[in-house]
Design a protein around this motif. Structure first.
Motif, PDB file in Angstrom:
ATOM      1  N   ILE A 284      45.612  14.270  -5.285  1.00  0.00           N
ATOM      2  CA  ILE A 284      44.211  14.296  -5.697  1.00  0.00           C
ATOM      3  C   ILE A 284      43.818  12.930  -6.250  1.00  0.00           C
ATOM      4  N   GLN A 285      42.755  12.350  -5.735  1.00  0.00           N
ATOM      5  CA  GLN A 285      42.306  11.050  -6.232  1.00  0.00           C
ATOM      6  C   GLN A 285      40.820  11.075  -6.513  1.00  0.00           C
ATOM      7  N   VAL A 286      40.466  10.688  -7.742  1.00  0.00           N
ATOM      8  CA  VAL A 286      39.066  10.496  -8.110  1.00  0.00           C
ATOM      9  C   VAL A 286      38.696   9.065  -7.762  1.00  0.00           C
ATOM     10  N   LEU A 287      37.595   8.905  -7.025  1.00  0.00           N
ATOM     11  CA  LEU A 287      37.125   7.587  -6.604  1.00  0.00           C
ATOM     12  C   LEU A 287      35.717   7.360  -7.113  1.00  0.00           C
ATOM     13  N   THR A 288      35.459   6.162  -7.619  1.00  0.00           N
ATOM     14  CA  THR A 288      34.136   5.850  -8.140  1.00  0.00           C
ATOM     15  C   THR A 288      33.715   4.463  -7.670  1.00  0.00           C
ATOM     16  N   ARG A 289      32.424   4.165  -7.806  1.00  0.00           N
ATOM     17  CA  ARG A 289      31.919   2.928  -7.203  1.00  0.00           C
ATOM     18  C   ARG A 289      32.101   1.703  -8.082  1.00  0.00           C
ATOM     19  N   GLY A 392      42.756   1.261   2.351  1.00  0.00           N
ATOM     20  CA  GLY A 392      44.122   1.220   2.841  1.00  0.00           C
ATOM     21  C   GLY A 392      44.945   2.422   2.429  1.00  0.00           C
ATOM     22  N   SER A 393      44.336   3.350   1.672  1.00  0.00           N
ATOM     23  CA  SER A 393      45.046   4.540   1.211  1.00  0.00           C
ATOM     24  C   SER A 393      44.382   5.797   1.766  1.00  0.00           C
ATOM     25  N   GLU A 394      45.097   6.906   1.707  1.00  0.00           N
ATOM     26  CA  GLU A 394      44.546   8.201   2.061  1.00  0.00           C
ATOM     27  C   GLU A 394      45.120   9.241   1.117  1.00  0.00           C
ATOM     28  N   TYR A 395      44.364  10.306   0.884  1.00  0.00           N
ATOM     29  CA  TYR A 395      44.760  11.336  -0.059  1.00  0.00           C
ATOM     30  C   TYR A 395      44.405  12.706   0.510  1.00  0.00           C
ATOM     31  N   ARG A 396      45.145  13.714   0.094  1.00  0.00           N
ATOM     32  CA  ARG A 396      44.831  15.065   0.568  1.00  0.00           C
ATOM     33  C   ARG A 396      43.451  15.498   0.081  1.00  0.00           C
ATOM     34  N   ALA A 397      43.109  15.159  -1.157  1.00  0.00           N
ATOM     35  CA  ALA A 397      41.814  15.544  -1.713  1.00  0.00           C
ATOM     36  C   ALA A 397      41.199  14.368  -2.466  1.00  0.00           C
ATOM     37  N   VAL A 398      39.910  14.170  -2.267  1.00  0.00           N
ATOM     38  CA  VAL A 398      39.182  13.091  -2.917  1.00  0.00           C
ATOM     39  C   VAL A 398      37.964  13.676  -3.634  1.00  0.00           C
ATOM     40  N   GLN A 410      28.317   1.545   3.228  1.00  0.00           N
ATOM     41  CA  GLN A 410      29.727   1.185   3.401  1.00  0.00           C
ATOM     42  C   GLN A 410      30.593   1.749   2.290  1.00  0.00           C
ATOM     43  N   LEU A 411      30.075   1.737   1.059  1.00  0.00           N
ATOM     44  CA  LEU A 411      30.831   2.246  -0.077  1.00  0.00           C
ATOM     45  C   LEU A 411      31.090   3.740   0.079  1.00  0.00           C
ATOM     46  N   LEU A 412      30.045   4.492   0.414  1.00  0.00           N
ATOM     47  CA  LEU A 412      30.197   5.938   0.554  1.00  0.00           C
ATOM     48  C   LEU A 412      31.094   6.274   1.745  1.00  0.00           C
ATOM     49  N   TYR A 413      30.906   5.581   2.852  1.00  0.00           N
ATOM     50  CA  TYR A 413      31.731   5.814   4.038  1.00  0.00           C
ATOM     51  C   TYR A 413      33.211   5.566   3.722  1.00  0.00           C
ATOM     52  N   THR A 414      33.493   4.468   3.040  1.00  0.00           N
ATOM     53  CA  THR A 414      34.872   4.154   2.690  1.00  0.00           C
ATOM     54  C   THR A 414      35.469   5.232   1.800  1.00  0.00           C
ATOM     55  N   GLY A 415      34.703   5.705   0.813  1.00  0.00           N
ATOM     56  CA  GLY A 415      35.202   6.745  -0.083  1.00  0.00           C
ATOM     57  C   GLY A 415      35.454   8.058   0.636  1.00  0.00           C
ATOM     58  N   VAL A 416      34.489   8.490   1.433  1.00  0.00           N
ATOM     59  CA  VAL A 416      34.609   9.777   2.132  1.00  0.00           C
ATOM     60  C   VAL A 416      35.787   9.763   3.099  1.00  0.00           C
ATOM     61  N   THR A 417      36.009   8.664   3.776  1.00  0.00           N
ATOM     62  CA  THR A 417      37.075   8.623   4.783  1.00  0.00           C
ATOM     63  C   THR A 417      38.462   8.430   4.181  1.00  0.00           C
ATOM     64  N   ARG A 418      38.580   8.397   2.854  1.00  0.00           N
ATOM     65  CA  ARG A 418      39.911   8.391   2.239  1.00  0.00           C
ATOM     66  C   ARG A 418      40.497   9.805   2.227  1.00  0.00           C
ATOM     67  N   GLY A 419      39.664  10.836   2.343  1.00  0.00           N
ATOM     68  CA  GLY A 419      40.129  12.219   2.223  1.00  0.00           C
ATOM     69  C   GLY A 419      40.659  12.768   3.528  1.00  0.00           C
ATOM     70  N   LYS A 420      41.802  13.458   3.479  1.00  0.00           N
ATOM     71  CA  LYS A 420      42.393  14.058   4.673  1.00  0.00           C
ATOM     72  C   LYS A 420      42.033  15.535   4.800  1.00  0.00           C
ATOM     73  N   GLU A 421      42.075  16.274   3.689  1.00  0.00           N
ATOM     74  CA  GLU A 421      41.874  17.720   3.747  1.00  0.00           C
ATOM     75  C   GLU A 421      40.647  18.194   2.987  1.00  0.00           C
ATOM     76  N   LEU A 422      40.228  17.440   1.957  1.00  0.00           N
ATOM     77  CA  LEU A 422      39.073  17.863   1.169  1.00  0.00           C
ATOM     78  C   LEU A 422      38.381  16.650   0.566  1.00  0.00           C
ATOM     79  N   VAL A 423      37.068  16.627   0.667  1.00  0.00           N
ATOM     80  CA  VAL A 423      36.247  15.631  -0.026  1.00  0.00           C
ATOM     81  C   VAL A 423      35.199  16.384  -0.828  1.00  0.00           C
TER      82      VAL A 423
END
Length: 475
Positions: A284-289, A392-398, A410-423
């Motif tokens: 699980i990773q929390v991502l912020t701008r 450069g990273s990926e997580y099961r849940a973001v 670009q910021l939102l796209y980058t954040g959303v595409t870090r998630g593999k199973e749940l965003v």
């Protein structure tokens, strides 16, 4: 400061851009030491299997042949479109068919390098090795260089890397041109593509999500296709009336929450729920701008540390307003060649020692590292990361708080595409309006594409071997 017509540069950046353009021209025009017989490559590719036992498609085989034949090439596409598969295959082809050739794999950050196949290094490490005479031979006479996550590479870093490449080498840049550009000046990957002077292989239609009808994939496409003067419109849900189990969704936007305190509370509750469902802290990773502010990484890390890792004073160390606790998840923020830990490496604190020479121990995937009190300046908590740091990273849940100004496409796209199973997006859709985003303020005025157009001839599609490839998803 240098001026070129209407363009004004810092002298160092102007020279770096000129050097990159000149070196790309030299690489494109110089015959290569390492060449392949097409029939031999075809035979290798026919028998090559991926890590999960699949053979390459005809489109994938053609892409690998382009990588091995073009002097400079760009491999671009979204998450899960097959970039890593093609890198692994091309590297295996070189090692099998040209075992004496020198192959280098590198990336701008330690985390991105860790995700590459083989013995990949950071670009900074490559440059440092070149500058060290004792280790120069290891990188002398390079035949092929792969640079992953190239969207993160700024113009100065690119110039420093290219300065050490022999003209006989081939160069392959890999990345997603829809992601954030480098933190420092330049947009090297995008400029190379826009120049229409180098072989460009576009991969599409196939994200890393397992579901064919993944809402993560569709949300990423919506974001990517939104114009500068358009609002980003994503599907929203009322979490009180819909549950993930009932809907089977993998992307949720909890809309209508504008208070930072309420957003933070939602983040904590969501993370607790995901942990109850069996996900680990690493999943699980929390991502912020941004770093600062009520929803910045620094503040969120303090709150998440208190919520998920309360510790006694015995298991806590405070240095320069930073508080670290046993079992904290941390990120290293600088390249440290003594420790052999690099910018972007994430680990867990496994020992608190509290001495000047041994303040604590962090265990990374590569092993345990002992930090002195002074070296703690290079550590930050990693419960929450900026979206820039997550590249450069990926997580099961973001989990991403969405509020305030400056949430660019670009910021939102980058954040959303870090998630593999749940965003899970939490906040308000007003932050995604064109007025709040102000995309035009983020435009970069580099001239690398222009310089390349002036130095190299236009390559028609059939000569440039540019191709849009629809490849199967890599899970």
């Amino acid at each position: 400061i240098n001026s070129e017509g209407e363009a004004v540069y810092l002298t160092a950046l102007s020279q770096a851009e000129i050097n990159v353009a000149n070196t790309i021209k030299l690489l494109c025009e110089t015959p290569k030491r390492m060449n392949f017989d097409p029939k031999t490559v075809d035979g290798f590719l026919e028998n090559f299997t991926t890590a999960d036992g699949h053979h390459l498609s005809s489109a994938q085989r053609e892409a690998v042949k382009k990588i091995l034949s073009a002097p400079v090439s760009v491999l671009t596409g979204g998450p899960g479109t097959g970039k890593s598969t093609l890198i692994s295959c091309a590297a295996a082809a070189v090692e099998t068919l040209r075992p004496y050739a020198k192959l280098v794999l590198c990336a701008p950050t330690g985390k991105a390098a860790d995700n590459m196949p083989g013995n990949a290094k950071t670009i900074h490490k490559i440059i440092a090795m070149k500058q060290c005479r004792k280790r120069f031979e290891e990188l002398e006479n390079i035949d092929l260089v792969f640079v992953d996550e190239a969207s993160m590479m700024d113009i100065q870093l690119c110039a420093d890397l290219l300065a050490y490449l022999p003209a006989e080498a081939r160069l392959v840049l890999i990345g997603d041109n829809h992601q954030l550009p480098s933190i420092e000046a330049g947009q090297v990957l995008c400029d190379l593509i826009r120049s229409e002077r180098v072989c460009t292989i576009n991969l599409h239609d196939g994200f890393r999500q397992k579901k064919e009808d993944s809402q993560i994939s569709s949300a990423a496409e919506k974001i990517k296709r939104t114009g500068d003067d358009e609002d980003i419109v994503l599907d929203t849900v009322n979490i009180s009336s819909e549950s993930p189990e009932e809907e089977g969704k993998d992307c949720y936007f909890i809309n209508g929450i504008s208070s930072p305190d309420r957003i933070t509370n939602w983040i904590i509750q969501a993370k607790k729920l995901l942990k109850e469902k069996g996900l680990t802290a690493e999943d699980i990773q929390v991502l912020t701008r941004q770093k600062q502010g009520e929803l910045g990484a620094f503040r969120l890390n303090e709150l998440l540390q208190d919520a998920f890792n309360p510790q006694s004073e015995e298991h806590t160390i405070c240095v320069n307003d930073k508080e670290f606790r046993l079992h904290d998840r941390v990120i290293h923020t600088k390249n440290n060649y003594d420790l052999e830990v690099f910018n972007g490496n994430v680990g867990v604190i496994t020992e608190i020692a509290k001495t000047k020479e041994h303040a604590l121990t962090v265990t990374y995937p590569s092993g345990a590292k002992r930090y002195s009190a002074k070296e703690l300046e290079e550590l930050e908590l990693a419960y929450a990361l900026t979206i820039h740091k997550s590249q450069g990273s990926e997580y099961r849940a973001v989990i991403i708080p969405v509020a305030g100004k400056g949430f660019s496409r670009q910021l939102l796209y980058t954040g959303v595409t870090r998630g593999k199973e749940l965003v899970l997006l939490i906040g308000t859709d007003t932050a995604l309006t064109a007025q709040k985003r102000n995309e035009s303020a983020l435009e970069r005025n580099s001239r690398l594409a222009y310089r390349l157009r002036m130095l190299l001839p236009y390559l028609p599609e059939e000569d440039m071997e540019q191709q849009s490839l629809c490849l199967p998803a890599v899970v």
